[in-house]
Design a protein around this motif. Structure first.
Motif, mmCIF file in Angstrom:
data_model
loop_
_atom_site.group_PDB
_atom_site.id
_atom_site.type_symbol
_atom_site.label_atom_id
_atom_site.label_comp_id
_atom_site.label_asym_id
_atom_site.label_seq_id
_atom_site.Cartn_x
_atom_site.Cartn_y
_atom_site.Cartn_z
ATOM 1 N N GLN A 70 13.017 -17.084 26.982
ATOM 2 C CA GLN A 70 11.826 -17.607 26.307
ATOM 3 C C GLN A 70 11.832 -19.136 26.311
ATOM 4 O OE1 GLN A 70 11.400 -16.329 22.242
ATOM 5 N NE2 GLN A 70 9.379 -17.246 22.017
ATOM 6 N N ASN A 71 12.987 -19.740 26.042
ATOM 7 C CA ASN A 71 13.085 -21.195 26.056
ATOM 8 C C ASN A 71 12.925 -21.737 27.485
ATOM 9 O OD1 ASN A 71 13.362 -23.679 24.750
ATOM 10 N ND2 ASN A 71 15.540 -23.773 25.243
ATOM 11 N N ALA A 72 13.423 -20.986 28.463
ATOM 12 C CA ALA A 72 13.269 -21.400 29.864
ATOM 13 C C ALA A 72 11.788 -21.444 30.239
ATOM 14 C CB ALA A 72 14.027 -20.450 30.785
ATOM 15 N N PHE A 73 11.015 -20.483 29.759
ATOM 16 C CA PHE A 73 9.575 -20.502 30.024
ATOM 17 C C PHE A 73 8.900 -21.695 29.343
ATOM 18 C CE2 PHE A 73 9.932 -16.043 31.457
ATOM 19 C CZ PHE A 73 9.183 -16.145 32.624
ATOM 20 N N LYS A 74 9.392 -22.093 28.188
ATOM 21 C CA LYS A 74 8.858 -23.289 27.514
ATOM 22 C C LYS A 74 9.187 -24.539 28.323
ATOM 23 C CE LYS A 74 8.959 -21.496 22.807
ATOM 24 N NZ LYS A 74 9.580 -21.579 21.476
ATOM 25 N N ILE A 75 10.412 -24.604 28.841
ATOM 26 C CA ILE A 75 10.819 -25.733 29.682
ATOM 27 C C ILE A 75 9.933 -25.780 30.933
ATOM 28 C CG2 ILE A 75 12.694 -26.672 31.115
ATOM 29 C CD1 ILE A 75 14.635 -25.368 29.023
ATOM 30 N N ARG A 76 9.721 -24.616 31.536
ATOM 31 C CA ARG A 76 8.865 -24.516 32.722
ATOM 32 C C ARG A 76 7.470 -25.025 32.423
ATOM 33 N NH1 ARG A 76 4.753 -21.220 33.757
ATOM 34 N NH2 ARG A 76 4.170 -20.821 35.908
ATOM 35 N N SER A 77 6.890 -24.534 31.338
ATOM 36 C CA SER A 77 5.534 -24.913 30.962
ATOM 37 C C SER A 77 5.428 -26.421 30.741
ATOM 38 C CB SER A 77 5.123 -24.163 29.698
ATOM 39 O OG SER A 77 3.835 -24.546 29.297
ATOM 40 N N HIS A 78 6.387 -26.974 30.025
ATOM 41 C CA HIS A 78 6.370 -28.405 29.743
ATOM 42 C C HIS A 78 6.528 -29.210 31.040
ATOM 43 C CE1 HIS A 78 7.808 -32.231 27.843
ATOM 44 N NE2 HIS A 78 6.728 -31.957 27.123
ATOM 45 N N ALA A 79 7.449 -28.788 31.904
ATOM 46 C CA ALA A 79 7.678 -29.493 33.171
ATOM 47 C C ALA A 79 6.429 -29.438 34.053
ATOM 48 C CB ALA A 79 8.870 -28.886 33.903
ATOM 49 N N LEU A 80 5.822 -28.265 34.164
ATOM 50 C CA LEU A 80 4.637 -28.130 35.015
ATOM 51 C C LEU A 80 3.434 -28.873 34.449
ATOM 52 C CD1 LEU A 80 5.017 -24.435 36.208
ATOM 53 C CD2 LEU A 80 5.376 -26.526 37.539
ATOM 54 N N ASP A 81 3.317 -28.927 33.127
ATOM 55 C CA ASP A 81 2.245 -29.719 32.520
ATOM 56 C C ASP A 81 2.412 -31.191 32.882
ATOM 57 O OD1 ASP A 81 0.961 -27.579 31.342
ATOM 58 O OD2 ASP A 81 1.822 -27.920 29.345
ATOM 59 N N ARG A 82 3.638 -31.678 32.786
ATOM 60 C CA ARG A 82 3.901 -33.088 33.110
ATOM 61 C C ARG A 82 3.725 -33.344 34.605
ATOM 62 N NH1 ARG A 82 9.192 -35.009 30.191
ATOM 63 N NH2 ARG A 82 8.363 -37.035 30.793
ATOM 64 N N LEU A 83 4.169 -32.411 35.428
ATOM 65 C CA LEU A 83 4.011 -32.579 36.870
ATOM 66 C C LEU A 83 2.537 -32.551 37.273
ATOM 67 C CD1 LEU A 83 6.961 -30.433 38.251
ATOM 68 C CD2 LEU A 83 6.730 -32.931 38.358
ATOM 69 N N SER A 84 1.736 -31.725 36.584
ATOM 70 C CA SER A 84 0.311 -31.668 36.918
ATOM 71 C C SER A 84 -0.372 -32.995 36.606
ATOM 72 C CB SER A 84 -0.378 -30.505 36.209
ATOM 73 O OG SER A 84 -0.438 -30.717 34.830
ATOM 74 N N ILE A 85 0.138 -33.732 35.638
ATOM 75 C CA ILE A 85 -0.394 -35.064 35.344
ATOM 76 C C ILE A 85 0.103 -36.054 36.400
ATOM 77 C CG2 ILE A 85 -0.327 -36.997 33.715
ATOM 78 C CD1 ILE A 85 -0.067 -34.807 31.472
ATOM 79 N N SER A 86 1.400 -36.040 36.658
ATOM 80 C CA SER A 86 1.993 -36.977 37.620
ATOM 81 C C SER A 86 1.455 -36.790 39.030
ATOM 82 C CB SER A 86 3.517 -36.809 37.661
ATOM 83 O OG SER A 86 4.100 -37.090 36.425
ATOM 84 N N LEU A 87 1.135 -35.564 39.382
ATOM 85 C CA LEU A 87 0.704 -35.255 40.748
ATOM 86 C C LEU A 87 -0.796 -35.021 40.861
ATOM 87 C CD1 LEU A 87 3.662 -32.862 41.639
ATOM 88 C CD2 LEU A 87 3.384 -35.248 42.335
ATOM 89 N N LYS A 88 -1.541 -35.422 39.831
ATOM 90 C CA LYS A 88 -2.970 -35.118 39.778
ATOM 91 C C LYS A 88 -3.728 -35.611 41.008
ATOM 92 C CE LYS A 88 -7.103 -35.526 37.044
ATOM 93 N NZ LYS A 88 -7.743 -36.074 35.884
ATOM 94 N N ASP A 89 -3.644 -36.870 41.338
ATOM 95 C CA ASP A 89 -4.395 -37.397 42.476
ATOM 96 C C ASP A 89 -3.858 -36.870 43.793
ATOM 97 O OD1 ASP A 89 -6.160 -38.810 40.913
ATOM 98 O OD2 ASP A 89 -4.965 -40.639 40.939
ATOM 99 N N VAL A 90 -2.574 -36.593 43.839
ATOM 100 C CA VAL A 90 -1.967 -36.077 45.059
ATOM 101 C C VAL A 90 -2.358 -34.616 45.265
ATOM 102 C CG1 VAL A 90 0.223 -35.697 46.255
ATOM 103 C CG2 VAL A 90 -0.063 -37.692 44.793
#
Length: 156
Positions: A128-148
């Motif tokens: 369950q915590n791993a899924f939270k880590i995943r969600s948080h990482a992908l949310d941040r990556l979607s911001i960082s990689l938005k224009d790309v």
């Protein structure tokens, strides 16, 4: 961003994270093909005002090489290398903005292809915590990689 757009963006990012190592290998292999087609030639793009870009070739052996040069193929290889480098360089930079646990999750889950359960064990956390880590990482990556992500979609 609409929920469906966000899900689509996350799926695209996950696909590219899973293919990251393959892209790195592809860059090397494409460069070898380009080097074979264009030995001892330096290729670069130069933008001039009012143009979209030109392909310049300079070399002491330019005359001999141009006789057998497959310029269209060389340009295509060069463009593929640039696209893969854009994706991998962008991912590298985006990962730097993540926390250590998030980077570890991405590396284990996507780059190494581990299951969420095995990744959670390695990170000493619950699934369950791993899924939270995943969600948080992908949310941040979607911001960082938005224009790309536009390039990501076109590249698919």
């Amino acid at each position: 961003m609409l929920a469906t757009d966000k899900k689509k963006s996350i799926r695209i990012i996950e696909r590219h994270l899973r293919n990251y190592k393959t892209y790195k290998v592809a860059i090397k292999n494409l460069q070898k093909q380009l080097d074979y087609i264009m030995p001892d030639i330096t290729a670069n793009y130069e933008l001039k005002e009012g143009t979209t870009g030109t392909f310049n070739i300079t070399s002491s052996t330019e005359e001999a090489v141009l006789d057998r040069l497959e310029s269209a193929r060389a340009l295509h290889l060069h463009e593929q290398i640039r696209q893969y480098k854009l994706i991998t360089d962008s991912i590298d930079e985006a990962l730097e903005a993540l926390g250590e646990q998030e980077r570890s999750f991405v590396r284990l889950r996507y780059f190494d292809g581990w299951t969420v359960e095995k990744t959670a064990d390695e990170l000493h956390c619950s699934v369950q915590n791993a899924f939270k880590i995943r969600s948080h990482a992908l949310d941040r990556l979607s911001i960082s990689l938005k224009d790309v992500s536009r390039v990501f979609v076109e590249f698919l």
